[in-house]
Design a protein around this motif. Structure first.
Motif, PDB file in Angstrom:
ATOM      1  N   ILE A  54       0.871  -1.173   0.000  1.00 22.46           N
ATOM      2  CA  ILE A  54       0.000   0.000   0.000  1.00 22.46           C
ATOM      3  C   ILE A  54       0.910   1.225   0.000  1.00 22.46           C
ATOM      4  CG2 ILE A  54      -1.861   1.205   1.193  1.00 22.46           C
ATOM      5  CD1 ILE A  54      -2.407  -1.533   2.636  1.00 22.46           C
ATOM      6  N   TYR A  55       0.770   2.071  -1.008  1.00 20.34           N
ATOM      7  CA  TYR A  55       1.600   3.279  -1.053  1.00 20.34           C
ATOM      8  C   TYR A  55       1.144   4.265   0.010  1.00 20.34           C
ATOM      9  CZ  TYR A  55       4.258   2.123  -5.237  1.00 20.34           C
ATOM     10  OH  TYR A  55       5.135   1.556  -6.111  1.00 20.34           O
ATOM     11  N   PRO A  56       2.036   5.167   0.404  1.00 16.76           N
ATOM     12  CA  PRO A  56       1.691   6.106   1.493  1.00 16.76           C
ATOM     13  C   PRO A  56       0.390   6.876   1.230  1.00 16.76           C
ATOM     14  CG  PRO A  56       4.000   6.330   0.909  1.00 16.76           C
ATOM     15  CD  PRO A  56       3.408   5.361  -0.066  1.00 16.76           C
ATOM     16  N   ASN A  57       0.023   7.066  -0.038  1.00 18.57           N
ATOM     17  CA  ASN A  57      -1.226   7.788  -0.307  1.00 18.57           C
ATOM     18  C   ASN A  57      -2.449   6.883  -0.196  1.00 18.57           C
ATOM     19  OD1 ASN A  57      -0.980   6.224  -2.554  1.00 18.57           O
ATOM     20  ND2 ASN A  57      -0.930   7.896  -4.018  1.00 18.57           N
ATOM     21  N   GLY A  58      -2.224   5.640   0.275  1.00 16.40           N
ATOM     22  CA  GLY A  58      -3.353   4.750   0.496  1.00 16.40           C
ATOM     23  C   GLY A  58      -3.695   3.859  -0.689  1.00 16.40           C
TER      24      GLY A  58
ATOM     25  N   ASN B 226      -1.211  -1.197 -17.863  1.00 17.25           N
ATOM     26  CA  ASN B 226      -0.510  -0.144 -17.124  1.00 17.25           C
ATOM     27  C   ASN B 226      -1.193   0.082 -15.801  1.00 17.25           C
ATOM     28  OD1 ASN B 226       0.440   0.865 -20.017  1.00 17.25           O
ATOM     29  ND2 ASN B 226       1.762   1.578 -18.403  1.00 17.25           N
ATOM     30  N   GLY B 227      -0.384   0.208 -14.749  1.00 17.13           N
ATOM     31  CA  GLY B 227      -0.968   0.455 -13.439  1.00 17.13           C
ATOM     32  C   GLY B 227      -1.422  -0.803 -12.736  1.00 17.13           C
ATOM     33  N   ALA B 228      -1.168  -1.970 -13.332  1.00 17.51           N
ATOM     34  CA  ALA B 228      -1.603  -3.222 -12.711  1.00 17.51           C
ATOM     35  C   ALA B 228      -0.756  -3.556 -11.489  1.00 17.51           C
ATOM     36  CB  ALA B 228      -1.533  -4.357 -13.726  1.00 17.51           C
ATOM     37  N   GLY B 229       0.436  -2.949 -11.393  1.00 15.97           N
ATOM     38  CA  GLY B 229       1.275  -3.201 -10.222  1.00 15.97           C
ATOM     39  C   GLY B 229       2.521  -4.017 -10.512  1.00 15.97           C
ATOM     40  N   LYS B 230       2.874  -4.171 -11.782  1.00 18.64           N
ATOM     41  CA  LYS B 230       4.040  -4.993 -12.143  1.00 18.64           C
ATOM     42  C   LYS B 230       5.337  -4.372 -11.635  1.00 18.64           C
ATOM     43  CE  LYS B 230       3.199  -4.403 -16.519  1.00 18.64           C
ATOM     44  NZ  LYS B 230       2.036  -3.504 -16.559  1.00 18.64           N
ATOM     45  N   THR B 231       5.525  -3.092 -11.967  1.00 18.51           N
ATOM     46  CA  THR B 231       6.763  -2.435 -11.549  1.00 18.51           C
ATOM     47  C   THR B 231       6.860  -2.398 -10.028  1.00 18.51           C
ATOM     48  OG1 THR B 231       6.777  -1.111 -13.556  1.00 18.51           O
ATOM     49  CG2 THR B 231       8.098  -0.301 -11.730  1.00 18.51           C
ATOM     50  N   THR B 232       5.741  -2.137  -9.374  1.00 19.62           N
ATOM     51  CA  THR B 232       5.746  -2.119  -7.912  1.00 19.62           C
ATOM     52  C   THR B 232       6.217  -3.460  -7.356  1.00 19.62           C
ATOM     53  OG1 THR B 232       3.918  -0.553  -7.920  1.00 19.62           O
ATOM     54  CG2 THR B 232       4.295  -1.758  -5.881  1.00 19.62           C
ATOM     55  N   LEU B 233       5.672  -4.548  -7.882  1.00 14.69           N
ATOM     56  CA  LEU B 233       6.048  -5.872  -7.396  1.00 14.69           C
ATOM     57  C   LEU B 233       7.551  -6.104  -7.584  1.00 14.69           C
ATOM     58  CD1 LEU B 233       4.766  -8.472  -6.214  1.00 14.69           C
ATOM     59  CD2 LEU B 233       4.703  -9.369  -8.545  1.00 14.69           C
TER      60      LEU B 233
HETATM   61  N1  LIG Z   1       5.154   6.033  -5.257  1.00 13.11           N
HETATM   62  C1  LIG Z   1       3.855   5.837  -5.517  1.00 13.11           C
HETATM   63  N2  LIG Z   1       2.910   6.384  -4.740  1.00 13.11           N
HETATM   64  C2  LIG Z   1       1.607   6.171  -4.985  1.00 13.11           C
HETATM   65  N3  LIG Z   1       1.120   5.418  -5.988  1.00 13.11           N
HETATM   66  C3  LIG Z   1       2.011   4.835  -6.798  1.00 13.11           C
HETATM   67  C4  LIG Z   1       3.420   5.011  -6.619  1.00 13.11           C
HETATM   68  N4  LIG Z   1       4.062   4.312  -7.590  1.00 13.11           N
HETATM   69  C5  LIG Z   1       3.105   3.736  -8.328  1.00 13.11           C
HETATM   70  N5  LIG Z   1       1.872   4.038  -7.852  1.00 13.11           N
HETATM   71  C6  LIG Z   1       0.587   3.582  -8.387  1.00 13.11           C
HETATM   72  O1  LIG Z   1       0.540   2.183  -8.273  1.00 13.11           O
HETATM   73  C7  LIG Z   1      -0.085   1.604  -9.404  1.00 13.11           C
HETATM   74  C8  LIG Z   1       0.788   0.525  -9.983  1.00 13.11           C
HETATM   75  O2  LIG Z   1       1.917   1.098 -10.576  1.00 13.11           O
HETATM   76  P1  LIG Z   1       3.035   0.235 -11.299  1.00 13.11           P
HETATM   77  O3  LIG Z   1       3.509  -0.805 -10.375  1.00 13.11           O
HETATM   78  O4  LIG Z   1       4.046   1.175 -11.816  1.00 13.11           O
HETATM   79  O5  LIG Z   1       2.218  -0.419 -12.493  1.00 13.11           O
HETATM   80  P2  LIG Z   1       2.724  -1.132 -13.833  1.00 13.11           P
HETATM   81  O6  LIG Z   1       4.202  -1.253 -13.792  1.00 13.11           O
HETATM   82  O7  LIG Z   1       2.009  -2.426 -13.852  1.00 13.11           O
HETATM   83  O8  LIG Z   1       2.263  -0.254 -14.941  1.00 13.11           O
HETATM   84  C9  LIG Z   1      -0.361   2.737 -10.374  1.00 13.11           C
HETATM   85  O9  LIG Z   1      -1.719   3.066 -10.295  1.00 13.11           O
HETATM   86  C10 LIG Z   1       0.475   3.866  -9.869  1.00 13.11           C
HETATM   87  O10 LIG Z   1      -0.165   5.099 -10.113  1.00 13.11           O
END
Ligand SMILES: Nc1ncnc2c1ncn2[C@@H]1O[C@H](COP(=O)(O)OP(=O)(O)O)[C@@H](O)[C@H]1O
Ligand SMILES: [Mg+2]
Lengths: 308, 515
Positions: free
Chosen positions: B13-17, B40-47
């Motif tokens: 969960i990112y700090p903005n919730g 896009n935005g599915a959460g791949k990069t985050t994972l």
């Molecule tokens: N530092 C952050 N703070 C808040 N939200 C974030 C941050 N980084 C990414 N997000 C949000 O998390 C979601 C997943 O992002 P991301 O993992 O980059 O997706 P993907 O790589 O699958 O396109 C997006 O909706 C993005 O806006």
């Protein structure tokens, strides 16, 4: 009217010495990604520091060390404000330079009761002049190369060391990496702040040498605002050379010669003094304009080539 | 097959919730090229950032070679044999390939940087995997494809056994992509496991043996590629979790407002980001554009808004071409613009709500009193809109930056919906904001088209939004319109997914009359 050209060249090298140090001091920070305008004030503080240490320590060497210590301390001060305190570097440097202008006079007044120069109250010390055996007997060359201040020779060595340091050492490589792409450096575990502090430390030592030359070689006392823009000229010298040590030294030499030209003409002709004193700065402006025109033209050629 | 890496029940969960990853379990085996796919935005990069120690998860465990590990930062990850090639390269252009590769773990000799040693080590790895780069070249002289190789070399030099590639083919030409695949096979055969992130299903089908699908931060499953087809993957990737309905009457399209003719834009690296886009938007209708992000939607909106120019073709707004016009001139021609990134283009964060609301009109005679701005009028308008659009704030003087995302967006729409324009360009108008505000914005878009005859172009990555708000629906891929549907709310997610991901494409004659 006859001009002694050999004396003029020797004088040019002498006048270039503080500029070379100033340029190298600005260069190392610039390579680490920080445009350090504070060198001006750092040199001024070091110049005062050198005469104070020399006077109370009773030795020119203690004075030299004092100049370096003050350079280092002021460098750490700016580094702390901008790296740890996250203050804006430009604003910090401007504030610091203003503080240095007033602060040096204040300290001078506290210690000597004088407001313009330490020459009456403090004993003057001069960094020794070195006569190089054999070379000093060569006709023209001897008068130019030999008989300069020890610090002038250190400046020449510093140019080479800076080149070697940036190119061959690990810290040098990391400084270049941080300066160009801090994110990339950070991503492989390099601390950008640590590199910043190291650069400021080196910058401080060089500014210290520059200041010591001003107050213990150029003249043998401290006077109000004696650096008079040399830090800024050094800054533009290294900027023109795009942060290359040898190029920066050559640019500094050029400014040194205009400085010497001003002094020579002033002593040996009856040119208006005010005009002559303007020369080094005028030369700086022209040099900056010309180098930037060259850079713009080069870029334009590349863009046109790429468009085809 | 042994597992080299397992991420277990990861929640982030990112700090903005924002919940970017929810209870994801993801494992990679030995000798495997494992695809991680999702919109896009599915959460791949985050994972992947979690795996590489750049983000800390709230829950979940990471196992490397069966052993639970704490990965606190990228150095930890590198030490455990994980390497990551980021979507945006992290290179130092003026340094050589060898210096870039060894940076941070430089070989030393006699207390100095061992440049020759670095060159030798770099060249050895490059040659081993047929990477066509010279260790002595400066990075700034390399092509994008070669820079990517340098990034891979960086990971390999530091001993990576698990290589994460975040959308590696997005920046490559087809030839470079081919070359990369050969090298990835070689790496796999020599025992390096690879996580391959991509939207391009044909690539996934070709080089990967397993695929894990993420959607809206959740794992939709890990499957063997064998026996799978692109349609099946696209069905998992693209979909709505909750179906939203907006009641609206059929549109009554009037005269054309925006006419886009054969629009081409070539970007600074020579890529056709818009490649012959051609369609018209009429009075009283909402045209939606769906598509995986990065297929020209952003560029299209920038061209229409006048933020960038275009290479060829033409765009007419209310009968007059916008070529060479400034943003102000295009706005005067009748455009309103809800920008994709509200903090960058939508508002001036440090300025007051009031100033942001009148930013597009304070120069008009109506808002002036002699040489000065008419303060009373501006205050009245601001108060009015704060009330009408229910902007939650301490008053019209509050800096916009201090508001929540939803309320910032309300300031943007308060300005854009009231500007009197007959064309609204709405880009991701409800991204990252609360449900209530999103609903208000969507309803207003539809209402304005029905009651005031506004022409709207709605570009959105939110399927619910494009399917429900739009009348006509277009799909963009690779800078082209590849599909057109007369009634957006009758298109199924599966069909849409297939066009978005390139499983299918309509011919020009199929789209006849729908552009
Ligand atoms: N530092 C952050 N703070 C808040 N939200 C974030 C941050 N980084 C990414 N997000 C949000 O998390 C979601 C997943 O992002 P991301 O993992 O980059 O997706 P993907 O790589 O699958 O396109 C997006 O909706 C993005 O806006
Ligand atoms: Mg991503």
């Amino acid at each position: 009217m006859t001009i002694d050209w050999i004396a003029f060249i020797a004088e040019g090298i002498r006048m270039a010495t503080p500029l070379v140090f100033a340029a190298l001091a600005a260069l190392i920070c610039n390579r680490a990604g920080m445009f350090n305008m504070g060198v001006e004030g750092m040199i001024l503080c070091s110049a005062l520091g050198a005469v104070i240490f020399a006077h109370y320590g009773g030795s020119v060497w203690i004075g030299l060390l004092g100049g370096i210590i003050i350079g280092l301390a002021t460098g750490m001060f700016i580094a702390f404000a901008s790296l740890t305190g996250k203050a804006d570097l430009y604003l910090t440097c401007i504030a610091f330079n203003l503080m240095a202008t007033g602060g040096t006079v204040f300290v001078m007044y506290l210690l000597t009761g004088e407001k313009s120069t330490t020459s009456g109250a403090f004993r003057s010390y001069q960094i020794p002049v070195v006569d190089i055996p054999i070379i000093k007997d060569i006709p023209v060359l001897g008068r130019i190369i030999s008989g300069q201040s020890l610090i002038t020779y250190i400046a020449a060595a510093a140019v080479f060391f800076m080149w070697f340091f940036l190119k061959r050492t690990r810290i040098g490589l990391r400084i270049r990496a941080v300066g160009e792409n801090p994110k990339a450096a950070e991503s492989v575990g390099i601390s950008v702040n640590k590199i910043g502090y190291i650069s400021f430390a080196i910058c401080g030592v060089l500014a210290g040498l520059s200041g010591a030359f001003m107050s213990m070689s150029w003249v043998t006392f401290f006077m109000k605002n004696m650096v008079n823009g040399r830090g800024y000229i050094g800054l533009s010298a290294q900027n023109m050379a795009k942060g290359e040590p040898v190029g920066s030294a050559l640019a500094s030499l050029l400014f040194g010669f205009t400085d010497a030209l001003a002094t020579t003409l002033q002593n040996q002709t009856n040119f208006p003094v005010e005009f002559l004193e303007m020369l080094p700065y005028l030369a700086t402006i022209f040099a900056i304009i010309i180098t930037s025109i060259i850079a713009i033209n080069k870029r334009r050629r590349i863009e046109q080539g790429a468009a085809k | 097959m042994a597992e080299v890496m397992r991420m277990q029940n990861i929640t982030k969960i990112y700090p903005n919730g924002f919940v970017a990853n929810k209870d994801i379990t993801f494992a990679v085996g030995e000798h495997e090229i494992h695809a991680l796919v999702g919109e896009n935005g599915a959460g791949k990069t985050t994972l992947m950032k979690i795996l590489f120690g750049m983000e800390a998860p709230q829950e979940g465990k990471i196992f490397i070679n069966g052993k639970e590990e704490k990965i606190a930062n990228p150095l930890d990850a590198i030490a455990k044999g994980v390497g990551m090639v980021h979507q945006h390269f992290m290179l130092v252009p003026s340094l050589t390939v060898a210096e870039n590769v060894t940076l941070g773990a430089e070989p030393m000799k006699n207390g100095l940087f061992d440049f020759d040693g670095a060159v030798k080590a770099t060249q050895e790895i490059a040659d081993k995997y047929n990477f066509n780069v010279e260790a002595l070249q400066k990075v700034r002289d390399l092509s994008v494809g070669q820079m990517q190789k340098v990034e891979i070399l960086k990971a390999l030099y530091k001993g990576a056994r698990l290589l994460i590639l975040d959308e590696p083919t997005a920046v490559l030409t087809p030839q470079e992509t081919e070359e990369l695949f050969e090298q990835l096979f070689k790496l796999r055969d020599s025992g390096v496991s690879i996580i391959f992130i991509s939207h391009k299903l044909e690539e996934v089908m070709r080089i990967c043996s397993k695929v894990t699908v993420l959607r809206h931060g959740r794992c939709m499953g890990s499957l063997d590629i064998e026996g799978l087809n692109e349609a099946a993957i696209s069905k998992l990737m693209v979909g709505r979790d909750v179906v939203l309905k907006i009641d609206k009457e059929d549109p009554k399209p009037g005269k054309p407002v925006v006419e886009i003719k054969d629009l081409v834009k070539i970007n600074s690296i020579g890529k056709n980001v818009l490649d012959g886009v051609d369609f018209t938007i009429h009075e009283g209708e909402v045209v939606g554009i769906a598509g995986v992000e990065g297929n020209g939607q952003t560029e299209l909106s920038e061209v229409l808004a006048g933020l960038t120019g275009f290479t060829s073709g033409d765009v007419k707004l209310n009968g007059t071409s916008i070529k060479g016009k400034s943003v102000r001139e295009i706005r005067d021609q009748g455009m309103a613009y809800i920008a994709e990134d509200r903090m960058v283009e939508g508002v001036a964060g440090d300025m007051s709500i009031k100033m942001n609301i009148v930013a597009d009109r304070f120069t008009k005679p109506d808002f002036k009193k002699g040489l000065f701005m008419d303060a009373k009028k501006i205050n009245d308008i601001a108060d009015q809109y704060i009330k009408d659009f229910e902007i939650l704030c301490d008053g019209r003087e509050q800096p916009v930056r201090m508001l929540s995302g939803g309320n910032i967006q309300k300031v943007v729409v308060a300005r854009e919906f009231t500007s009197g324009a007959n064309f609204i360009l709405a880009c991701q108008p409800t991204r990252g904001i609360d449900v209530g505000t999103a609903e208000m914005i969507r309803k207003t878009i539809v209402r304005k088209s029905r009651e005031e005859g506004t022409a709207t172009l709605l570009i959105s990555a939110d399927l619910n939004e494009v399917l429900e708000c739009s009348d006509r629906l277009l799909v963009m891929r690779k800078g082209k319109v590849v599909a057109a549907f007369p009634k957006a709310n009758q298109v199924s997610e599966e069909t849409l997914g297939e066009y978005m991901l390139g499983v299918k494409e309509m011919t020009q004659s199929e789209m006849e009359g729908l552009l």
